[in-house]
Design an enzyme around this catalytic site. Structure first.
Site, PDB file in Angstrom:
ATOM      1  N   SER A  50     -25.007   5.263  56.212  1.00 47.68           N
ATOM      2  CA  SER A  50     -24.717   6.144  55.072  1.00 47.68           C
ATOM      3  C   SER A  50     -24.542   5.390  53.758  1.00 47.68           C
ATOM      4  CB  SER A  50     -23.457   6.965  55.348  1.00 47.68           C
ATOM      5  OG  SER A  50     -22.308   6.143  55.367  1.00 47.68           O
ATOM      6  N   LYS A 167     -17.121   4.826  51.790  1.00 46.32           N
ATOM      7  CA  LYS A 167     -18.023   5.463  50.824  1.00 46.32           C
ATOM      8  C   LYS A 167     -17.759   4.866  49.446  1.00 46.32           C
ATOM      9  CE  LYS A 167     -19.297   8.538  53.977  1.00 46.32           C
ATOM     10  NZ  LYS A 167     -20.627   8.466  54.610  1.00 46.32           N
TER      11      LYS A 167
END
Length: 395
Positions: A50, A167
């Site tokens: 991701s 993230k």
């Protein structure tokens, strides 16, 4: 004559056995390592793609607890070095009979935009839930809020024992986030994706006679490229890769391959049927800041319901079109914590704030510092280690 009577008591103590010395050394090492892990620095492994191209599967990182201030353990009784599950038995590695409220030591800085942050997953934890927590949309459709709320009991891990994920921080408290045509804007200013991230592009070629080693050399994953027709492909790429690809004469055009604003993904935050949002087009969304007061109505509650109810621990109900917080009529609400908007650099292969909304400050673990080791599971025996990534800083 027994000369020992002249010796001090301390001299009469037996010397430690080798076993005792080893036990003392191990106990000291465990305590020292636990203190370092909780309050200073912790190792972390990238499990998914991701964050490509910034971080790759198989990267081993060090995460600083000092930068944002170490979080005091909220579940203090736990087995050392095991996050939430024992490695062999698969049982819980902690006891949730004692729970401390959220506290954090002073840090070196606040979280900044574009920092890469490790935090506890806010929703959808991997542990099975006896009853799923109701969403805003499911609850507002019910006529009796009190009955519905009493039927849903969340059976999840404590905040600090939920999965750790990583993230990039796109927005900080008070920012207004929006995304249009795959480009994020913060407070009205466009923030194009840097070369560390990737988006899907539609690539049109002028011929079918192509040597795909060219794509490999540029960093494309040829095996993952999607073919739309004889001359058209869709592939993930960074802006830098696209710029280089456009210089080849067999490339007709390269354009972002994103969803139109009219498309509705349906399962995105805030699960509000009045907001037709998708992964490339959403917002605007204002990120809550500690001390900020929001007006409560049908427009704002879909966005802030979960933060008010779940993260800040309030009882939220709606009766006859009127909102109640902790059994009092509520026209507005003042937030107790700061919140953040987190997104993956691999924008079309990331489950992030577009799906579960804001990340509360009490979920923040630390700041990613540098890669100390990197293994490529797909590499040959002699190329398992990505030598060019060792001791590499994270930006």
């Amino acid at each position: 004559m027994n000369w020992k009577i002249w010796k001090k008591k301390s001299d009469l103590k037996k010397k430690k056995t080798k076993t005792r010395e080893w036990i003392d050394a191990v106990v000291f090492a465990v305590i020292a390592a636990t203190i370092i892990r909780v309050f200073f620095i912790e190792a972390y492994t990238i499990p998914s793609g991701s964050m490509e191209k910034s971080l790759l599967i198989g990267d081993f990182l060090f995460v600083s607890k000092v930068n944002y201030g170490a979080r005091i353990p909220m579940t203090p009784v736990a087995f050392p070095f095991a996050h939430h599950t024992m490695p062999i038995t698969g049982t819980k590695s902690y006891w949730d009979g004692i729970q401390w409220k959220y506290r954090r030591l002073p840090g070196l800085s606040e979280i900044k935009r574009n920092d890469i942050v490790v935090f506890n997953l806010p929703v959808g934890d991997t542990v099975a839930l006896e009853n799923q927590e109701p969403s805003y949309y499911n609850l507002v459709r019910q006529s009796d809020w009190k009955t519905v709320n009493s039927q849903y009991t969340v059976s999840s891990r404590p905040v600090d024992k939920r999965e750790n994920i990583i993230k990039r921080c796109i927005g900080i408290p008070g920012d207004v986030i929006r995304m249009s045509g795959g480009v994020v804007s913060v407070n009205g200013k466009a923030e194009p994706l840097k070369n560390t991230g990737q988006m899907p592009y539609k690539i049109q070629l002028s011929t079918t006679n192509i040597n795909f080693d060219v794509f490999n050399n540029l960093g494309f994953k040829v095996g993952e490229m999607q073919q739309l027709d004889a001359n058209t492909y869709v592939a993930n790429a960074t802006p830098e890769m696209v710029h280089k690809l456009k210089t080849f004469d067999f490339v007709k055009s390269v354009d972002l391959f994103v969803k139109p604003s009219s498309a509705d993904d349906g399962d995105l935050f805030p699960l509000d049927p009045n907001r037709k949002w998708n992964v490339d087009n959403f917002g605007p969304v204002k990120i809550p800041a500690k001390g900020w007061t929001v007006k409560i109505d049908s427009t704002t509650m879909p966005l802030y319901y979960r933060a008010i109810r779940t993260y800040e621990g309030n009882n939220v109900e709606q009766k006859d079109g009127i909102w109640y917080i902790n059994n009092r009529v509520a026209a507005n609400y003042t937030f107790k914590m700061n919140y953040y908007w987190m997104m993956g650099d691999n924008r079309h292969n990331s489950t992030d704030s577009r799906y579960w909304g804001f990340v509360p400050e009490d979920h923040v673990v630390g700041k990613a510092l540098f890669i100390w080791m990197s293994f490529d599971s797909e590499g040959s025996f002699f190329n398992k280690i990505r030598w060019n990534r060792l001791l590499r800083g994270i930006h």
